[in-house]
Scaffold this motif. Structure first.
Motif, PDB file in Angstrom:
ATOM      1  N   SER A  56     -37.992 -51.408 -44.771  1.00 26.92           N
ATOM      2  CA  SER A  56     -36.975 -50.390 -45.033  1.00 26.92           C
ATOM      3  C   SER A  56     -36.286 -50.724 -46.352  1.00 26.92           C
ATOM      4  O   SER A  56     -36.552 -51.759 -46.971  1.00 26.92           O
ATOM      5  N   ALA A  57     -35.365 -49.862 -46.757  1.00 26.35           N
ATOM      6  CA  ALA A  57     -34.630 -50.083 -48.008  1.00 26.35           C
ATOM      7  C   ALA A  57     -33.366 -50.901 -47.795  1.00 26.35           C
ATOM      8  O   ALA A  57     -32.615 -51.120 -48.750  1.00 26.35           O
ATOM      9  N   LEU A  58     -33.137 -51.364 -46.578  1.00 25.46           N
ATOM     10  CA  LEU A  58     -31.922 -52.121 -46.284  1.00 25.46           C
ATOM     11  C   LEU A  58     -32.170 -53.623 -46.458  1.00 25.46           C
ATOM     12  O   LEU A  58     -33.238 -54.139 -46.120  1.00 25.46           O
ATOM     13  N   SER A  59     -31.170 -54.311 -46.981  1.00 19.24           N
ATOM     14  CA  SER A  59     -31.345 -55.701 -47.417  1.00 19.24           C
ATOM     15  C   SER A  59     -31.795 -56.637 -46.314  1.00 19.24           C
ATOM     16  O   SER A  59     -32.561 -57.575 -46.560  1.00 19.24           O
ATOM     17  N   ARG A  60     -31.332 -56.410 -45.081  1.00 15.63           N
ATOM     18  CA  ARG A  60     -31.706 -57.333 -44.004  1.00 15.63           C
ATOM     19  C   ARG A  60     -33.203 -57.300 -43.723  1.00 15.63           C
ATOM     20  O   ARG A  60     -33.779 -58.297 -43.284  1.00 15.63           O
ATOM     21  N   CYS A  61     -33.843 -56.164 -44.011  1.00 17.36           N
ATOM     22  CA  CYS A  61     -35.297 -56.075 -43.836  1.00 17.36           C
ATOM     23  C   CYS A  61     -36.039 -56.651 -45.040  1.00 17.36           C
ATOM     24  O   CYS A  61     -37.033 -57.361 -44.883  1.00 17.36           O
ATOM     25  N   ILE A  62     -35.559 -56.331 -46.231  1.00 16.55           N
ATOM     26  CA  ILE A  62     -36.201 -56.858 -47.439  1.00 16.55           C
ATOM     27  C   ILE A  62     -36.124 -58.386 -47.445  1.00 16.55           C
ATOM     28  O   ILE A  62     -37.119 -59.077 -47.701  1.00 16.55           O
ATOM     29  N   GLN A  79     -45.687 -55.409 -51.810  1.00 22.66           N
ATOM     30  CA  GLN A  79     -44.550 -55.036 -50.970  1.00 22.66           C
ATOM     31  C   GLN A  79     -44.075 -53.627 -51.323  1.00 22.66           C
ATOM     32  O   GLN A  79     -43.817 -53.325 -52.482  1.00 22.66           O
ATOM     33  N   HIS A  80     -43.976 -52.773 -50.307  1.00 20.10           N
ATOM     34  CA  HIS A  80     -43.474 -51.414 -50.486  1.00 20.10           C
ATOM     35  C   HIS A  80     -42.150 -51.279 -49.750  1.00 20.10           C
ATOM     36  O   HIS A  80     -42.050 -51.631 -48.572  1.00 20.10           O
ATOM     37  N   VAL A  81     -41.146 -50.734 -50.433  1.00 22.83           N
ATOM     38  CA  VAL A  81     -39.858 -50.444 -49.820  1.00 22.83           C
ATOM     39  C   VAL A  81     -39.781 -48.938 -49.587  1.00 22.83           C
ATOM     40  O   VAL A  81     -39.964 -48.156 -50.513  1.00 22.83           O
ATOM     41  N   ASP A  82     -39.522 -48.550 -48.343  1.00 22.70           N
ATOM     42  CA  ASP A  82     -39.525 -47.128 -47.992  1.00 22.70           C
ATOM     43  C   ASP A  82     -38.286 -46.811 -47.161  1.00 22.70           C
ATOM     44  O   ASP A  82     -38.139 -47.296 -46.037  1.00 22.70           O
ATOM     45  N   TRP A  83     -37.383 -45.996 -47.705  1.00 24.59           N
ATOM     46  CA  TRP A  83     -36.131 -45.673 -47.021  1.00 24.59           C
ATOM     47  C   TRP A  83     -36.381 -44.971 -45.684  1.00 24.59           C
ATOM     48  O   TRP A  83     -35.528 -45.020 -44.796  1.00 24.59           O
ATOM     49  N   ARG A  84     -37.541 -44.346 -45.522  1.00 25.64           N
ATOM     50  CA  ARG A  84     -37.843 -43.641 -44.277  1.00 25.64           C
ATOM     51  C   ARG A  84     -38.012 -44.600 -43.104  1.00 25.64           C
ATOM     52  O   ARG A  84     -38.027 -44.180 -41.940  1.00 25.64           O
ATOM     53  N   LEU A  85     -38.117 -45.903 -43.394  1.00 23.83           N
ATOM     54  CA  LEU A  85     -38.186 -46.923 -42.349  1.00 23.83           C
ATOM     55  C   LEU A  85     -36.806 -47.508 -42.026  1.00 23.83           C
ATOM     56  O   LEU A  85     -36.706 -48.439 -41.224  1.00 23.83           O
ATOM     57  N   ASN A  86     -35.758 -46.940 -42.638  1.00 26.70           N
ATOM     58  CA  ASN A  86     -34.399 -47.392 -42.337  1.00 26.70           C
ATOM     59  C   ASN A  86     -34.089 -47.257 -40.854  1.00 26.70           C
ATOM     60  O   ASN A  86     -34.703 -46.461 -40.138  1.00 26.70           O
ATOM     61  N   GLU A  87     -33.070 -48.004 -40.438  1.00 27.98           N
ATOM     62  CA  GLU A  87     -32.574 -47.875 -39.079  1.00 27.98           C
ATOM     63  C   GLU A  87     -32.080 -46.444 -38.832  1.00 27.98           C
ATOM     64  O   GLU A  87     -31.792 -45.697 -39.772  1.00 27.98           O
ATOM     65  N   ARG A  88     -32.016 -46.074 -37.592  1.00 27.90           N
ATOM     66  CA  ARG A  88     -31.397 -44.807 -37.210  1.00 27.90           C
ATOM     67  C   ARG A  88     -29.977 -44.748 -37.774  1.00 27.90           C
ATOM     68  O   ARG A  88     -29.258 -45.747 -37.776  1.00 27.90           O
ATOM     69  N   HIS A  89     -29.574 -43.584 -38.277  1.00 28.58           N
ATOM     70  CA  HIS A  89     -28.226 -43.404 -38.815  1.00 28.58           C
ATOM     71  C   HIS A  89     -27.274 -43.135 -37.649  1.00 28.58           C
ATOM     72  O   HIS A  89     -27.438 -42.154 -36.930  1.00 28.58           O
ATOM     73  N   TYR A  90     -26.289 -44.008 -37.480  1.00 33.88           N
ATOM     74  CA  TYR A  90     -25.378 -43.895 -36.344  1.00 33.88           C
ATOM     75  C   TYR A  90     -24.106 -43.100 -36.642  1.00 33.88           C
ATOM     76  O   TYR A  90     -23.180 -43.070 -35.817  1.00 33.88           O
ATOM     77  N   GLY A  91     -24.027 -42.456 -37.803  1.00 35.52           N
ATOM     78  CA  GLY A  91     -22.900 -41.583 -38.086  1.00 35.52           C
ATOM     79  C   GLY A  91     -21.565 -42.290 -37.955  1.00 35.52           C
ATOM     80  O   GLY A  91     -21.355 -43.383 -38.479  1.00 35.52           O
ATOM     81  N   SER A 153     -34.879 -38.819 -31.817  1.00 40.77           N
ATOM     82  CA  SER A 153     -35.908 -37.830 -32.149  1.00 40.77           C
ATOM     83  C   SER A 153     -36.000 -37.607 -33.653  1.00 40.77           C
ATOM     84  O   SER A 153     -37.104 -37.560 -34.228  1.00 40.77           O
ATOM     85  N   GLN A 154     -34.862 -37.473 -34.314  1.00 42.63           N
ATOM     86  CA  GLN A 154     -34.868 -37.271 -35.769  1.00 42.63           C
ATOM     87  C   GLN A 154     -35.367 -38.512 -36.506  1.00 42.63           C
ATOM     88  O   GLN A 154     -36.050 -38.405 -37.531  1.00 42.63           O
ATOM     89  N   THR A 155     -35.031 -39.682 -35.971  1.00 39.49           N
ATOM     90  CA  THR A 155     -35.536 -40.932 -36.557  1.00 39.49           C
ATOM     91  C   THR A 155     -37.056 -40.977 -36.461  1.00 39.49           C
ATOM     92  O   THR A 155     -37.742 -41.340 -37.427  1.00 39.49           O
ATOM     93  N   VAL A 156     -37.595 -40.596 -35.307  1.00 43.87           N
ATOM     94  CA  VAL A 156     -39.050 -40.533 -35.140  1.00 43.87           C
ATOM     95  C   VAL A 156     -39.646 -39.564 -36.161  1.00 43.87           C
ATOM     96  O   VAL A 156     -40.704 -39.837 -36.754  1.00 43.87           O
ATOM     97  N   GLY A 157     -38.970 -38.465 -36.414  1.00 42.16           N
ATOM     98  CA  GLY A 157     -39.478 -37.481 -37.369  1.00 42.16           C
ATOM     99  C   GLY A 157     -39.644 -38.034 -38.767  1.00 42.16           C
ATOM    100  O   GLY A 157     -40.685 -37.830 -39.402  1.00 42.16           O
ATOM    101  N   ARG A 158     -38.631 -38.747 -39.276  1.00 44.30           N
ATOM    102  CA  ARG A 158     -38.760 -39.267 -40.643  1.00 44.30           C
ATOM    103  C   ARG A 158     -39.702 -40.465 -40.717  1.00 44.30           C
ATOM    104  O   ARG A 158     -40.440 -40.625 -41.695  1.00 44.30           O
ATOM    105  N   VAL A 159     -39.699 -41.307 -39.664  1.00 43.10           N
ATOM    106  CA  VAL A 159     -40.622 -42.445 -39.642  1.00 43.10           C
ATOM    107  C   VAL A 159     -42.063 -41.945 -39.568  1.00 43.10           C
ATOM    108  O   VAL A 159     -42.966 -42.531 -40.181  1.00 43.10           O
ATOM    109  N   SER A 160     -42.284 -40.837 -38.878  1.00 42.71           N
ATOM    110  CA  SER A 160     -43.634 -40.251 -38.783  1.00 42.71           C
ATOM    111  C   SER A 160     -44.176 -39.888 -40.160  1.00 42.71           C
ATOM    112  O   SER A 160     -45.380 -40.025 -40.426  1.00 42.71           O
TER     113      SER A 160
END
Length: 239
Positions: A56-62, A79-91, A153-160
């Motif tokens: 993901s694009a978040l530092s803890r993953c990189i 190494q590929h960084v892809d924001w679509r692998l970010n954690e679910r957005h918890y608002g 569900s939306q997280t699955v959509g972007r990760v897909s």
């Protein structure tokens, strides 16, 4: 036969504090760093050789990926960084302790947001906004694609989309691919790979730094699965 290795990042400071983290860029704890060293050593002991990596694009993953590759003496792997692998957005939950969120919104509501498939937490508010830094790493992402809250569900959509456009093509070439991501984005990939139902995916538990190794055939189907368990456990939930 290709290999797909899914690894949740090492324990973060907010995992330790039981805070909803989402898109907040929180660093690893000392235990999280050690978990990723152990994960890399375990993969090396299994004879795993990597061809390409995603995070993901978040530092803890990189950071987790760097430690993993260093432990395997494979820092040269692409190494590929892809924001679509970010954690679910918890608002609006971002930064809140689980216990405080339950006091504010009610235990049943928080449980539904955590475990339900279609339920969305309240959208990002002023208090939570200070934790979500939409900096240069998101410069090429259309504003309409950047969420203010997400259901599973939306997280699955972007990760897909990341799966179809980036990860699956590597597997079709027979490559060994590691993805270092988050509890919910890895739930999404698990749903895709194992063809889980909407109800089943919400019950999937993924431990910090525990590699899940799939053998993937030419039809992108998993023919075998094994998990390399951690001796260095975290008490963290997927938050």
């Amino acid at each position: 036969m290709a290999s797909l290795i899914l690894v949740r990042h090492g324990e973060s400071q907010w995992n330790l504090e039981q805070r909803f983290t989402g898109w907040a860029d929180v660093g690893l704890t000392a235990r999280g760093i050690e978990q990723m060293r152990v994960a890399g050593t375990a993969l090396l002991s299994e004879g795993i050789e990597l061809d390409v990596t995603f995070s993901s694009a978040l530092s803890r993953c990189i950071h987790s990926l760097w430690i993993l590759l260093e432990s395997m003496d494979m820092v040269w792997v692409t190494q590929h960084v892809d924001w679509r692998l970010n954690e679910r957005h918890y608002g609006a939950l971002t930064g809140q302790m689980k216990m405080r969120a339950e006091e504010r919104y009610g235990t049943l509501a928080v449980k539904e947001w955590r475990r339900g498939y279609a339920a969305q937490p309240p959208p990002l508010d002023e208090a939570a906004r200070e934790y979500v830094n939409l900096d240069q790493r998101y410069a090429g992402v259309p504003a309409r694609d950047l969420p203010k809250t997400e259901s599973l569900s939306q997280t699955v959509g972007r990760v897909s989309k990341a799966w179809v456009e980036a990860i699956a093509p590597q597997l079709l070439y027979g490559r060994s691919v590691v993805v270092v991501a988050h509890g919910n984005s890895l739930r999404a990939l698990t749903k895709i790979v194992e063809e889980l139902s909407d109800a089943e995916v919400g019950q999937v538990e993924i431990g910090n730094g525990e590699p899940c190794i799939y053998d993937i055939n030419a039809a992108l189907k998993a023919t075998n699965k094994r998990i390399l368990m951690q001796d260095i456990k975290s008490p963290s939930h997927i938050l």
